[in-house]
Design an enzyme around this catalytic site. Sequence first.
Site, PDB file in Angstrom:
ATOM      1  N   GLY A  10     116.960  10.973  94.308  1.00  0.00           N
ATOM      2  CA  GLY A  10     115.806  11.787  94.685  1.00  0.00           C
ATOM      3  C   GLY A  10     115.112  12.347  93.445  1.00  0.00           C
ATOM      4  O   GLY A  10     115.585  12.175  92.315  1.00  0.00           O
ATOM      5  N   TYR A  70     117.198  15.752 103.860  1.00  0.00           N
ATOM      6  CA  TYR A  70     116.239  14.987 104.668  1.00  0.00           C
ATOM      7  C   TYR A  70     114.894  15.664 104.426  1.00  0.00           C
ATOM      8  O   TYR A  70     114.674  16.795 104.870  1.00  0.00           O
ATOM      9  CB  TYR A  70     116.641  15.043 106.147  1.00  0.00           C
ATOM     10  CG  TYR A  70     115.722  14.237 107.032  1.00  0.00           C
ATOM     11  CD1 TYR A  70     116.121  13.009 107.557  1.00  0.00           C
ATOM     12  CD2 TYR A  70     114.443  14.693 107.330  1.00  0.00           C
ATOM     13  CE1 TYR A  70     115.269  12.263 108.354  1.00  0.00           C
ATOM     14  CE2 TYR A  70     113.585  13.953 108.128  1.00  0.00           C
ATOM     15  CZ  TYR A  70     114.008  12.739 108.637  1.00  0.00           C
ATOM     16  OH  TYR A  70     113.163  12.001 109.423  1.00  0.00           O
ATOM     17  N   THR A  71     113.993  14.999 103.674  1.00  0.00           N
ATOM     18  CA  THR A  71     112.766  15.681 103.221  1.00  0.00           C
ATOM     19  C   THR A  71     111.472  15.160 103.873  1.00  0.00           C
ATOM     20  O   THR A  71     110.382  15.588 103.482  1.00  0.00           O
ATOM     21  CB  THR A  71     112.622  15.557 101.683  1.00  0.00           C
ATOM     22  OG1 THR A  71     112.665  14.172 101.334  1.00  0.00           O
ATOM     23  CG2 THR A  71     113.712  16.298 100.946  1.00  0.00           C
ATOM     24  N   THR A 110     113.970  25.467 100.745  1.00  0.00           N
ATOM     25  CA  THR A 110     112.516  25.243 100.745  1.00  0.00           C
ATOM     26  C   THR A 110     111.697  26.484 101.107  1.00  0.00           C
ATOM     27  O   THR A 110     112.170  27.366 101.834  1.00  0.00           O
ATOM     28  CB  THR A 110     112.187  24.120 101.762  1.00  0.00           C
ATOM     29  OG1 THR A 110     110.786  24.025 101.928  1.00  0.00           O
ATOM     30  CG2 THR A 110     112.793  24.382 103.126  1.00  0.00           C
ATOM     31  N   TYR A 134     111.808  20.461 109.985  1.00  0.00           N
ATOM     32  CA  TYR A 134     112.372  20.430 108.629  1.00  0.00           C
ATOM     33  C   TYR A 134     112.765  21.849 108.189  1.00  0.00           C
ATOM     34  O   TYR A 134     113.898  22.077 107.750  1.00  0.00           O
ATOM     35  CB  TYR A 134     111.348  19.811 107.667  1.00  0.00           C
ATOM     36  CG  TYR A 134     111.664  19.970 106.204  1.00  0.00           C
ATOM     37  CD1 TYR A 134     112.692  19.246 105.602  1.00  0.00           C
ATOM     38  CD2 TYR A 134     110.928  20.850 105.396  1.00  0.00           C
ATOM     39  CE1 TYR A 134     112.977  19.391 104.249  1.00  0.00           C
ATOM     40  CE2 TYR A 134     111.208  21.005 104.049  1.00  0.00           C
ATOM     41  CZ  TYR A 134     112.227  20.270 103.484  1.00  0.00           C
ATOM     42  OH  TYR A 134     112.502  20.422 102.140  1.00  0.00           O
ATOM     43  N   LYS A 138     116.542  23.326 107.452  1.00  0.00           N
ATOM     44  CA  LYS A 138     116.891  23.841 106.126  1.00  0.00           C
ATOM     45  C   LYS A 138     117.373  25.292 106.226  1.00  0.00           C
ATOM     46  O   LYS A 138     118.305  25.684 105.544  1.00  0.00           O
ATOM     47  CB  LYS A 138     115.678  23.749 105.173  1.00  0.00           C
ATOM     48  CG  LYS A 138     115.270  22.340 104.784  1.00  0.00           C
ATOM     49  CD  LYS A 138     116.267  21.612 103.895  1.00  0.00           C
ATOM     50  CE  LYS A 138     116.303  22.107 102.479  1.00  0.00           C
ATOM     51  NZ  LYS A 138     117.211  21.265 101.623  1.00  0.00           N
ATOM     52  N   TRP A 160     106.657  22.384  96.964  1.00  0.00           N
ATOM     53  CA  TRP A 160     105.696  21.380  96.474  1.00  0.00           C
ATOM     54  C   TRP A 160     106.236  20.600  95.270  1.00  0.00           C
ATOM     55  O   TRP A 160     105.612  20.551  94.208  1.00  0.00           O
ATOM     56  CB  TRP A 160     104.378  22.037  96.076  1.00  0.00           C
ATOM     57  CG  TRP A 160     103.661  22.826  97.116  1.00  0.00           C
ATOM     58  CD1 TRP A 160     104.161  23.336  98.279  1.00  0.00           C
ATOM     59  CD2 TRP A 160     102.280  23.221  97.083  1.00  0.00           C
ATOM     60  NE1 TRP A 160     103.181  24.014  98.958  1.00  0.00           N
ATOM     61  CE2 TRP A 160     102.021  23.958  98.245  1.00  0.00           C
ATOM     62  CE3 TRP A 160     101.243  23.022  96.166  1.00  0.00           C
ATOM     63  CZ2 TRP A 160     100.771  24.492  98.527  1.00  0.00           C
ATOM     64  CZ3 TRP A 160     100.002  23.563  96.441  1.00  0.00           C
ATOM     65  CH2 TRP A 160      99.768  24.291  97.620  1.00  0.00           C
TER      66      TRP A 160
HETATM   67  N1  LIG Z   1     109.955  17.457  97.822  1.00  0.00           N
HETATM   68  C1  LIG Z   1     109.445  18.663  98.073  1.00  0.00           C
HETATM   69  O1  LIG Z   1     108.212  18.850  98.075  1.00  0.00           O
HETATM   70  C2  LIG Z   1     110.349  19.827  98.354  1.00  0.00           C
HETATM   71  C3  LIG Z   1     109.786  21.070  98.668  1.00  0.00           C
HETATM   72  C4  LIG Z   1     110.616  22.159  98.927  1.00  0.00           C
HETATM   73  C5  LIG Z   1     111.991  22.000  98.846  1.00  0.00           C
HETATM   74  N2  LIG Z   1     112.525  20.788  98.539  1.00  0.00           N
HETATM   75  C6  LIG Z   1     113.981  20.656  98.493  1.00  0.00           C
HETATM   76  O2  LIG Z   1     114.342  20.279  97.176  1.00  0.00           O
HETATM   77  C7  LIG Z   1     115.509  19.448  97.203  1.00  0.00           C
HETATM   78  C8  LIG Z   1     115.252  18.187  96.394  1.00  0.00           C
HETATM   79  O3  LIG Z   1     114.160  17.501  96.968  1.00  0.00           O
HETATM   80  P1  LIG Z   1     113.566  16.169  96.351  1.00  0.00           P
HETATM   81  O4  LIG Z   1     112.106  16.369  96.210  1.00  0.00           O
HETATM   82  O5  LIG Z   1     114.376  15.739  95.178  1.00  0.00           O
HETATM   83  O6  LIG Z   1     113.805  15.208  97.603  1.00  0.00           O
HETATM   84  P2  LIG Z   1     113.843  13.626  97.657  1.00  0.00           P
HETATM   85  O7  LIG Z   1     113.160  13.040  96.477  1.00  0.00           O
HETATM   86  O8  LIG Z   1     113.405  13.266  99.024  1.00  0.00           O
HETATM   87  O9  LIG Z   1     115.390  13.321  97.503  1.00  0.00           O
HETATM   88  C9  LIG Z   1     116.315  13.631  98.496  1.00  0.00           C
HETATM   89  C10 LIG Z   1     117.502  12.721  98.319  1.00  0.00           C
HETATM   90  O10 LIG Z   1     118.413  13.007  99.386  1.00  0.00           O
HETATM   91  C11 LIG Z   1     118.990  11.801  99.750  1.00  0.00           C
HETATM   92  N3  LIG Z   1     119.485  11.768 101.127  1.00  0.00           N
HETATM   93  C12 LIG Z   1     118.773  11.892 102.266  1.00  0.00           C
HETATM   94  N4  LIG Z   1     119.563  11.694 103.339  1.00  0.00           N
HETATM   95  C13 LIG Z   1     120.802  11.443 102.841  1.00  0.00           C
HETATM   96  C14 LIG Z   1     122.048  11.143 103.439  1.00  0.00           C
HETATM   97  N5  LIG Z   1     122.180  11.064 104.750  1.00  0.00           N
HETATM   98  N6  LIG Z   1     123.113  10.932 102.633  1.00  0.00           N
HETATM   99  C15 LIG Z   1     122.986  10.990 101.287  1.00  0.00           C
HETATM  100  N7  LIG Z   1     121.825  11.263 100.652  1.00  0.00           N
HETATM  101  C16 LIG Z   1     120.750  11.475 101.444  1.00  0.00           C
HETATM  102  C17 LIG Z   1     117.900  10.750  99.629  1.00  0.00           C
HETATM  103  O11 LIG Z   1     118.526   9.511  99.481  1.00  0.00           O
HETATM  104  P3  LIG Z   1     117.742   8.128  99.581  1.00  0.00           P
HETATM  105  O12 LIG Z   1     116.986   8.047  98.294  1.00  0.00           O
HETATM  106  O13 LIG Z   1     118.822   7.116  99.694  1.00  0.00           O
HETATM  107  O14 LIG Z   1     116.880   8.244 100.799  1.00  0.00           O
HETATM  108  C18 LIG Z   1     117.147  11.233  98.388  1.00  0.00           C
HETATM  109  O15 LIG Z   1     117.583  10.558  97.235  1.00  0.00           O
HETATM  110  C19 LIG Z   1     115.810  19.226  98.684  1.00  0.00           C
HETATM  111  O16 LIG Z   1     116.788  20.138  99.093  1.00  0.00           O
HETATM  112  C20 LIG Z   1     114.514  19.562  99.381  1.00  0.00           C
HETATM  113  O17 LIG Z   1     114.727  20.015 100.710  1.00  0.00           O
HETATM  114  C21 LIG Z   1     111.727  19.702  98.270  1.00  0.00           C
END
Ligand SMILES: NC(=O)c1ccc[n+]([C@@H]2O[C@H](COP(=O)([O-])OP(=O)(O)OC[C@H]3O[C@@H](n4cnc5c(N)ncnc54)[C@H](OP(=O)(O)O)[C@@H]3O)[C@@H](O)[C@H]2O)c1
Length: 300
Positions: A10, A70-71, A110, A134, A138, A160
Amino acid sequence: MRILITGKNGQLGKSIHKVVNSEVETNNNLNFHNFVFVGREELDLDSESNINHYFDSNDKFDIIINCAAYTAVDKAEEEKDIASQVNHLAVEQIAQIAKKQQAKLIHISTDYVFDGESDKAYLETDKTNPINVYGKTKLAGEKALQEIMPTDAIIIRTSWVYSEYGNNFVKTMLRLGKERDEINVVSDQIGSPTYATDLAGAILEIIKNKEFKEISQATQIYHYSNKGEISWCDFAKEIFKIAKVDCKVIPITTQQYPTPAKRPKNTLMSKDKIAEIFSVNIPDWKESLNTCMSILKEQK
Ligand SMILES: NC(=O)c1ccc[n+]([C@@H]2O[C@H](COP(=O)([O-])OP(=O)(O)OC[C@H]3O[C@@H](n4cnc5c(N)ncnc54)[C@H](OP(=O)(O)O)[C@@H]3O)[C@@H](O)[C@H]2O)c1
């Protein structure tokens, strides 16, 4: 120290990997730690038995950093069970395992735990009230963690997130900017972007901090994003300005852009607590956007 990082594929997982590597190269004191990065292949969070199997067949960890989630915000409206498994039940189970192993747990959450109706920057103590699946899953993960680990864990809420990795707003805008002459972007959702490298740096600062290393400290929530307050529309305009892309950004309202999941209006979060306790670096959003975009340009 053995440090486990979940979600290695991720945005945040990859950014932590990048920052660890660059710190190790500069002979920083992270050299003494053994970082173990796992993705879905090694640690699938889809089922209880998968999670138990991973931890039963590996040595104990001193710190677990849970970046997996799960994002897919809109898809979660349809896939409630999977979102709940990964964002709530798996977090609960990881917290139980961390407690048993006497490991510290850093969990990422989040801004979408808030309903966005506030006209001020959200504090960690402000009332949560998620308005989409979502956000609800969370928040359930946060609550389960706090119940199981009243001490030795921290929750970092971020917002974001973008980076040079995966799919995100910056990369989508750069693609659309090349294809179109104008683009509609919502101007009534306010918040702050987070460059994943900055959050990764903050997490690594935290694990080196004396305050974090102390045993039996009460579990705390912290907010982290870049500095500044903008709308998605402002964000898009700045992306095109830096990239010198000639694409007109037309401000629209959330009502004009319906999505399966509702989005909170104002999710600006105060970063005072994390800055005060851990003295982490919080760069201005424009500065970090420039950094990320120059890396993306080099990659072309
Ligand atoms: N992205 C945003 O804008 C945002 C905003 C607020 C908070 N956050 C939080 O920040 C954190 C990091 O987010 P990010 O942006 O790095 O998200 P991301 O790029 O979507 O990465 C999430 C990772 O979790 C993995 N994952 C999902 N389901 C899984 C499962 N069942 N078993 C094992 N791995 C699984 C995914 O694997 P795959 O690659 O194999 O699918 C992906 O690599 C998360 O907690 C998210 O909720 C993100």
